[in-house]
Each structure stands twice: as C-alpha cells, then as structure tokens.
Write a protein that holds these residues in place. Structure first.
Motif, PDB file in Angstrom:
ATOM      1  N   GLU A   1     -16.500 141.219 -71.526  1.00  0.00           N
ATOM      2  CA  GLU A   1     -16.316 139.961 -70.819  1.00  0.00           C
ATOM      3  C   GLU A   1     -17.098 139.994 -69.507  1.00  0.00           C
ATOM      4  OE1 GLU A   1     -12.528 137.843 -68.759  1.00  0.00           O
ATOM      5  OE2 GLU A   1     -12.280 138.409 -70.867  1.00  0.00           O
ATOM      6  N   LEU A   2     -17.968 139.007 -69.313  1.00  0.00           N
ATOM      7  CA  LEU A   2     -18.855 138.915 -68.152  1.00  0.00           C
ATOM      8  C   LEU A   2     -19.772 140.140 -68.020  1.00  0.00           C
ATOM      9  CD1 LEU A   2     -16.432 137.458 -65.434  1.00  0.00           C
ATOM     10  CD2 LEU A   2     -18.003 136.229 -66.938  1.00  0.00           C
ATOM     11  N   GLY A   3     -19.999 140.835 -69.131  1.00  0.00           N
ATOM     12  CA  GLY A   3     -20.901 141.979 -69.130  1.00  0.00           C
ATOM     13  C   GLY A   3     -20.316 143.236 -68.541  1.00  0.00           C
ATOM     14  N   VAL A   4     -18.984 143.304 -68.440  1.00  0.00           N
ATOM     15  CA  VAL A   4     -18.308 144.465 -67.871  1.00  0.00           C
ATOM     16  C   VAL A   4     -17.534 145.182 -68.967  1.00  0.00           C
ATOM     17  CG1 VAL A   4     -16.545 145.228 -66.212  1.00  0.00           C
ATOM     18  CG2 VAL A   4     -18.176 143.437 -65.579  1.00  0.00           C
ATOM     19  N   SER A   5     -17.602 146.506 -68.957  1.00  0.00           N
ATOM     20  CA  SER A   5     -16.971 147.332 -69.980  1.00  0.00           C
ATOM     21  C   SER A   5     -15.465 147.410 -69.794  1.00  0.00           C
ATOM     22  CB  SER A   5     -17.555 148.745 -69.921  1.00  0.00           C
ATOM     23  OG  SER A   5     -17.181 149.375 -68.693  1.00  0.00           O
ATOM     24  N   GLU A   6     -14.796 147.924 -70.824  1.00  0.00           N
ATOM     25  CA  GLU A   6     -13.352 148.141 -70.735  1.00  0.00           C
ATOM     26  C   GLU A   6     -13.045 149.123 -69.606  1.00  0.00           C
ATOM     27  OE1 GLU A   6      -9.605 149.268 -73.715  1.00  0.00           O
ATOM     28  OE2 GLU A   6     -11.609 150.049 -74.144  1.00  0.00           O
ATOM     29  N   LEU A   7     -13.847 150.190 -69.500  1.00  0.00           N
ATOM     30  CA  LEU A   7     -13.662 151.149 -68.410  1.00  0.00           C
ATOM     31  C   LEU A   7     -13.788 150.464 -67.058  1.00  0.00           C
ATOM     32  CD1 LEU A   7     -15.010 154.737 -68.110  1.00  0.00           C
ATOM     33  CD2 LEU A   7     -15.673 153.063 -66.372  1.00  0.00           C
ATOM     34  N   GLY A   8     -14.768 149.557 -66.934  1.00  0.00           N
ATOM     35  CA  GLY A   8     -14.946 148.817 -65.683  1.00  0.00           C
ATOM     36  C   GLY A   8     -13.720 148.006 -65.322  1.00  0.00           C
ATOM     37  N   TYR A   9     -13.096 147.382 -66.335  1.00  0.00           N
ATOM     38  CA  TYR A   9     -11.891 146.591 -66.065  1.00  0.00           C
ATOM     39  C   TYR A   9     -10.700 147.477 -65.701  1.00  0.00           C
ATOM     40  CZ  TYR A   9     -13.991 142.122 -67.221  1.00  0.00           C
ATOM     41  OH  TYR A   9     -14.781 140.982 -67.202  1.00  0.00           O
ATOM     42  N   HIS A  10     -10.637 148.677 -66.265  1.00  0.00           N
ATOM     43  CA  HIS A  10      -9.579 149.603 -65.857  1.00  0.00           C
ATOM     44  C   HIS A  10      -9.758 150.012 -64.389  1.00  0.00           C
ATOM     45  CE1 HIS A  10      -7.816 149.727 -69.718  1.00  0.00           C
ATOM     46  NE2 HIS A  10      -8.659 150.569 -70.304  1.00  0.00           N
TER      47      HIS A  10
ATOM     48  N   LEU B   1      -8.546 154.224 -63.963  1.00  0.00           N
ATOM     49  CA  LEU B   1      -9.073 154.854 -65.178  1.00  0.00           C
ATOM     50  C   LEU B   1      -8.025 155.740 -65.836  1.00  0.00           C
ATOM     51  CD1 LEU B   1     -12.703 155.956 -64.179  1.00  0.00           C
ATOM     52  CD2 LEU B   1     -11.913 153.766 -65.080  1.00  0.00           C
ATOM     53  N   SER B   2      -7.368 156.585 -65.031  1.00  0.00           N
ATOM     54  CA  SER B   2      -6.429 157.548 -65.616  1.00  0.00           C
ATOM     55  C   SER B   2      -5.201 156.866 -66.208  1.00  0.00           C
ATOM     56  CB  SER B   2      -6.008 158.584 -64.570  1.00  0.00           C
ATOM     57  OG  SER B   2      -5.358 157.962 -63.477  1.00  0.00           O
ATOM     58  N   ASN B   3      -4.843 155.697 -65.676  1.00  0.00           N
ATOM     59  CA  ASN B   3      -3.661 154.981 -66.167  1.00  0.00           C
ATOM     60  C   ASN B   3      -4.006 153.730 -66.973  1.00  0.00           C
ATOM     61  OD1 ASN B   3      -1.196 156.409 -64.980  1.00  0.00           O
ATOM     62  ND2 ASN B   3      -2.525 156.208 -63.193  1.00  0.00           N
ATOM     63  N   LYS B   4      -5.309 153.550 -67.231  1.00  0.00           N
ATOM     64  CA  LYS B   4      -5.776 152.383 -67.999  1.00  0.00           C
ATOM     65  C   LYS B   4      -5.146 151.086 -67.466  1.00  0.00           C
ATOM     66  CE  LYS B   4      -6.698 155.014 -72.235  1.00  0.00           C
ATOM     67  NZ  LYS B   4      -8.074 155.283 -71.826  1.00  0.00           N
ATOM     68  N   ARG B   5      -5.275 150.890 -66.158  1.00  0.00           N
ATOM     69  CA  ARG B   5      -4.672 149.725 -65.512  1.00  0.00           C
ATOM     70  C   ARG B   5      -5.285 148.424 -66.045  1.00  0.00           C
ATOM     71  NH1 ARG B   5      -0.173 151.552 -62.605  1.00  0.00           N
ATOM     72  NH2 ARG B   5      -0.768 153.312 -61.265  1.00  0.00           N
ATOM     73  N   ASP B   6      -4.436 147.479 -66.323  1.00  0.00           N
ATOM     74  CA  ASP B   6      -4.859 146.149 -66.780  1.00  0.00           C
ATOM     75  C   ASP B   6      -4.942 145.229 -65.562  1.00  0.00           C
ATOM     76  OD1 ASP B   6      -5.267 143.697 -67.924  1.00  0.00           O
ATOM     77  OD2 ASP B   6      -3.457 143.717 -69.167  1.00  0.00           O
ATOM     78  N   PRO B   7      -6.111 144.673 -65.271  1.00  0.00           N
ATOM     79  CA  PRO B   7      -6.211 143.794 -64.108  1.00  0.00           C
ATOM     80  C   PRO B   7      -5.554 142.436 -64.298  1.00  0.00           C
ATOM     81  CG  PRO B   7      -8.285 143.797 -65.285  1.00  0.00           C
ATOM     82  CD  PRO B   7      -7.406 144.822 -65.959  1.00  0.00           C
ATOM     83  N   GLY B   8      -5.093 142.160 -65.494  1.00  0.00           N
ATOM     84  CA  GLY B   8      -4.502 140.850 -65.755  1.00  0.00           C
ATOM     85  C   GLY B   8      -5.560 139.822 -66.115  1.00  0.00           C
ATOM     86  N   LYS B   9      -5.124 138.585 -66.143  1.00  0.00           N
ATOM     87  CA  LYS B   9      -6.012 137.501 -66.559  1.00  0.00           C
ATOM     88  C   LYS B   9      -6.946 137.089 -65.430  1.00  0.00           C
ATOM     89  CE  LYS B   9      -5.899 132.763 -68.370  1.00  0.00           C
ATOM     90  NZ  LYS B   9      -5.036 131.598 -68.702  1.00  0.00           N
ATOM     91  N   ARG B  10      -8.198 136.888 -65.795  1.00  0.00           N
ATOM     92  CA  ARG B  10      -9.166 136.385 -64.824  1.00  0.00           C
ATOM     93  C   ARG B  10      -8.862 134.929 -64.494  1.00  0.00           C
ATOM     94  NH1 ARG B  10     -13.769 135.839 -67.780  1.00  0.00           N
ATOM     95  NH2 ARG B  10     -14.050 133.615 -67.422  1.00  0.00           N
ATOM     96  N   LEU B  11      -8.958 134.589 -63.221  1.00  0.00           N
ATOM     97  CA  LEU B  11      -8.757 133.209 -62.778  1.00  0.00           C
ATOM     98  C   LEU B  11     -10.081 132.633 -62.299  1.00  0.00           C
ATOM     99  CD1 LEU B  11      -5.450 133.527 -60.714  1.00  0.00           C
ATOM    100  CD2 LEU B  11      -5.714 132.620 -63.024  1.00  0.00           C
TER     101      LEU B  11
ATOM    102  N   PHE C   1     -20.020 150.623 -66.088  1.00  0.00           N
ATOM    103  CA  PHE C   1     -19.402 149.296 -66.000  1.00  0.00           C
ATOM    104  C   PHE C   1     -20.122 148.277 -66.871  1.00  0.00           C
ATOM    105  CE2 PHE C   1     -17.168 149.375 -61.553  1.00  0.00           C
ATOM    106  CZ  PHE C   1     -16.376 150.421 -61.991  1.00  0.00           C
ATOM    107  N   GLU C   2     -21.330 148.595 -67.281  1.00  0.00           N
ATOM    108  CA  GLU C   2     -22.149 147.599 -67.976  1.00  0.00           C
ATOM    109  C   GLU C   2     -21.909 147.654 -69.478  1.00  0.00           C
ATOM    110  OE1 GLU C   2     -26.586 145.726 -67.420  1.00  0.00           O
ATOM    111  OE2 GLU C   2     -26.201 147.774 -66.763  1.00  0.00           O
TER     112      GLU C   2
ATOM    113  N   VAL D   1      -7.902 148.891 -58.570  1.00  0.00           N
ATOM    114  CA  VAL D   1      -8.060 148.258 -57.260  1.00  0.00           C
ATOM    115  C   VAL D   1      -7.058 147.122 -57.096  1.00  0.00           C
ATOM    116  CG1 VAL D   1      -9.661 146.985 -55.774  1.00  0.00           C
ATOM    117  CG2 VAL D   1     -10.491 148.934 -57.119  1.00  0.00           C
ATOM    118  N   ILE D   2      -6.889 146.324 -58.134  1.00  0.00           N
ATOM    119  CA  ILE D   2      -5.901 145.244 -58.102  1.00  0.00           C
ATOM    120  C   ILE D   2      -4.498 145.814 -57.872  1.00  0.00           C
ATOM    121  CG2 ILE D   2      -4.705 143.552 -59.567  1.00  0.00           C
ATOM    122  CD1 ILE D   2      -7.281 142.363 -58.758  1.00  0.00           C
ATOM    123  N   ASN D   3      -4.175 146.881 -58.580  1.00  0.00           N
ATOM    124  CA  ASN D   3      -2.843 147.473 -58.489  1.00  0.00           C
ATOM    125  C   ASN D   3      -2.530 147.958 -57.072  1.00  0.00           C
ATOM    126  OD1 ASN D   3      -0.367 148.743 -59.787  1.00  0.00           O
ATOM    127  ND2 ASN D   3      -1.359 150.567 -58.983  1.00  0.00           N
ATOM    128  N   SER D   4      -3.529 148.484 -56.374  1.00  0.00           N
ATOM    129  CA  SER D   4      -3.308 149.069 -55.046  1.00  0.00           C
ATOM    130  C   SER D   4      -3.778 148.179 -53.904  1.00  0.00           C
ATOM    131  CB  SER D   4      -4.034 150.422 -54.961  1.00  0.00           C
ATOM    132  OG  SER D   4      -3.465 151.366 -55.830  1.00  0.00           O
TER     133      SER D   4
END
Length: 432
Positions: A255-264, A351-361, A249-250, A269-272
């Motif tokens: 963005e905010l020190g989190v990797s692309e994999l971390g955001y996926h 990870l498997s579906n490369k989920r986009d968490p959307g825009k950070r608020l 994740f590092e 989690v956001i999706n479910s």
C-alpha cells in the motif's frame, strides 16, 4: 580516519579543534584544543565537569572525558583554522550510558546486529531574528502567506547562500533552500544518510547556522514557537530502513509502495508517539507549536493527533512516496541524537512486535480531525509528555539509563517553569 589529527591539522592549516558533545538538552559543550595537543586528546579525551552541563551527574563525580570521533572532523568553512569534532562522553573508563550520542550509537549497533540500518533526512526550520532575538530581522517580510516568498528569500541571500555554500563544500549534497510559512523563517535541506551521520550533521548545522547568522549581525533560533501568531519551527524526519543496498520499506505491491515491514516500523512509532513527544518536543515552548490554533497564514503545519496518511501534511506521519515516511512530530528544539535514537527505538519495537499502525486516514485533520474519535491525542504540555514517557515500557526498555536521567532533569525544568508567574495570570486573576 587512520591519519593522526595533528598530521591532518598541518595538511589543512587547522590551528585549533573544537571537541564537542551534546548534553541531554541538546546544548553543545566544547573545549578549544590547540593542534599541538590534539593527539593526546584524541586518545584520552578532553576533560569536563559533567555536572556543569545538562547531564545527570553531581559535583562529586569524577571527570568526564569527551573522546573525539576523528571521522566527524569538519573544518569550519567560515573560520578555516578551526576543526570541529563530535565526541563521545566517557567516565571511569566506559561510555556515559545516558549521553545522547552514546545512546544513539548503542541503538545503531543493536539494529546492525540484525543487519538493519536506519537512514534519515531532517528538515531544519529556523528563524532569522534581530540580534536581541525580539523581532524578525527583515521588517519588509510581512506577507500573510510568506511561504516561498522570493523577495524575502533573496533579502537574506547573504546568510542562506553562505550556509548552502558551506554544505556544498562539506559534501552534504544540499538540494534546496526556501523561505518557510512564517515571516523570518527558513528551511534548508541536504541529502539523507545513515542515522549517526545525519545526527552529527544536524548538530553541526545548528551550530553553523547560529555562527553565520551572528557573523551577519543576526540571530538564528530553532525555538519551536518564538511568535505565538506565526507558524512554529518543526524538524521533520524522513525515515527508511535498509539491509545493505536494499530499502526494506520499499515494496511495489505494498500500500502506497511501502512494505509490511515498513508498516510495522511505522506502527511502532504510532504506538509510542505520546511518549516520543517528551524527546522530540523537549521544551515547554514545544507545546505552543503542536497544540496551536491557526496562525495568520491559515495553518500550523503541525500535528496534534496520532494518525498517518498518504501525501497529506495535516497528520503526524505522511507517506509522500514509496519506500519512506515523514514523521512531522519533532521540532527545532529536538536533540539531534535523541531524535534519531527515539525513532529507531520505537521502530524496532514495531518490528519485533509486528505493530499494526491501524487504518490510514486521508482526511484533512485540521478541519475534520474532530470526527476522529479513535486516535490518541498528543500531549498538551511537557508535563503530560514526561508522564507518557514514564509509563512507556517500550522506550524505557530500549533507551535504558537515559530515560530516568532525562526525566529527572526535565521534571526539574518543568518545576522551574511552574514557579514562574506570567502577566497573563495577573491580568486574568487579580479581580477573581
């Protein structure tokens, strides 16, 4: 552990072993086994009637055998002649597929097949009440904003220090204890670890807190919302994903020190999230916490929308620093094993579906949340959450036989609740 448990018992002065498993509702079931019989139990398991606990079984089913995991042995710090062992339920010569610890181990093995290890830490909030459970045990704990209250913390020094001393002895590396945002509420923190280790410790901590509170004539409760005007008890989980010694994740450039994999993973989690609520907020009472009006302290500290942010506690997920995120959804009623299994499942899907968490608020969701129209809302009650879980192909696929078993028993619980007539209904409907 290669040494026989009977040898360990002689070495440590253990007379009895608690062979313990958590059922679907998180209730810990156990048999007390004399040390003289423990080696046979370690091989074959302790026998239970599974239907007598919250598992999806019938009285006609054969015996369930709880096979202890020797590596989990904990000598009770407050009763040293007893050793506690986490166990895995088996039936007909194979693991019970929907038993919580087995569910988590299966997901961990799946992640390990891809070289991945989820590490987590949990923040256990609980209340110390009078022995009958009706009132906060400390009558002097009356501040409107009691969080971090030094006097109230030290009035319960005997209980908190005994719990912390126990964790120090057990090597959990506890690092802070505090009075939380509600009167009579406390939180204790220990070092993060691999998901199964954290789940076993979480399960034992709940047992230990209740036991030591009882020893002092008090009652510890992890009920999400025992008092409607006070902040409820959450169980925030801090999550990171590792490959060997590397935190995936590092990322210094992320963005905010989190990797692309971390955001996926976070995107999964956001999706479910609405379906996760059925598992992370598993009681009727849970929805008094996550959909609550402001408490007397000024804030509930609980989410009601599916959003993420930086270091801001008004959202479902916050990223307090590089390399991890904090999921603030779960409450004190969450099953320690299912909590980990559900988060890992949602994250692996991300990870498997490369989920986009959307825009950070980065707004204050408690004051400006009404301006956010694109975010999903969390379920308003347990029934809505169960329906979200029913419709979640992600969690059904990842958690397998657990989902229909859990839904069956939880729908029965909801129906039992729905048959209960409250005084509020009489007060507001007698003259309709």
């Amino acid at each position: 552990m290669s040494t026989k448990l009977s040898d360990t018992a002689r070495e440590k002065g253990i007379k009895y072993f608690l062979i313990s498993y958590a059922d679907l509702f998180g209730v810990q079931r156990a048999k007390l086994v004399p040390a003289a019989a423990i080696d046979g139990m370690a091989k074959n398991g302790a026998g239970f009637a599974g239907f007598a606990t919250w598992l999806d079984m019938t009285p006609a089913d054969p015996d369930l055998f709880a096979v202890p995991d020797p590596d989990t042995l904990i000598q009770l710090p407050w009763r040293r002649e007893v050793g506690w062992l986490a166990a895995d339920p088996w039936m007909n010569g194979k693991p019970v597929a929907h038993a919580p610890r087995n569910v988590l181990k299966r997901k961990i093995a799946e992640a390990a097949g891809a070289g991945l290890t989820m590490k987590t830490g949990v923040e256990c909030e609980f209340f110390l009440l009078t022995e009958d459970g009706r009132e906060v045990c400390d009558t002097a704990d009356r501040q409107t904003k009691p969080c971090y209250d030094q006097q109230a913390l030290m009035r319960r020094y005997d209980v908190i220090s005994e719990l912390c001393d126990a964790m120090l002895e057990l090597g959990w590396q506890p690092y802070q204890n505090d009075h939380e945002d509600a009167n009579g509420q406390f939180e204790m923190n220990w070092q993060f670890d691999e998901a199964l280790v954290t789940a076993d410790r979480h399960a034992f901590f709940k047992y230990m807190a209740r036991s030591i509170a009882e020893k002092h004539g008090l009652r510890a409760t992890f009920m999400p919302k025992p008092f409607i005007s006070l902040t409820g008890s959450g169980c925030h989980v801090h999550v990171s994903l590792w490959k060997g010694e590397r935190n995936l994740f590092e990322d210094e450039g992320g963005e905010l020190g989190v990797s692309e994999l971390g955001y996926h993973f976070l995107g999964g989690v956001i999706n479910s999230a609405d379906a996760l609520a059925a598992i992370l907020n598993p009681s009727v009472n849970s929805y008094k916490r996550i959909n609550a009006p402001r408490t007397v302290s000024g804030a509930t500290w609980a989410p009601n929308s599916v959003t993420y942010t930086g270091n801001n506690r008004t959202h479902l997920i916050r990223i307090p620093e590089a390399g991890r995120f904090e999921l603030r959804l779960a409450d004190g009623a969450a099953n320690p094993y299912l909590l980990q299994a559900a988060v890992l499942s949602a994250g692996l899907d991300g990870l498997s579906n490369k989920r986009d968490p959307g825009k950070r608020l980065d707004i204050n969701m408690y004051t400006e949340g009404h301006t956010v129209t694109s975010a999903k809302r969390l379920p308003m009650n347990l029934l809505d959450a169960l329906r979200a879980l029913e419709h979640s192909s992600v969690l059904r696929d990842h958690l397998g036989e657990f989902v229909p078993a859990y839904l069956k028993l939880k729908h029965e619980e909801w129906n039992d609740y729905a048959r209960h007539l409250t005084q509020w209904e009489r007060d507001n409907t007698l003259d309709c």
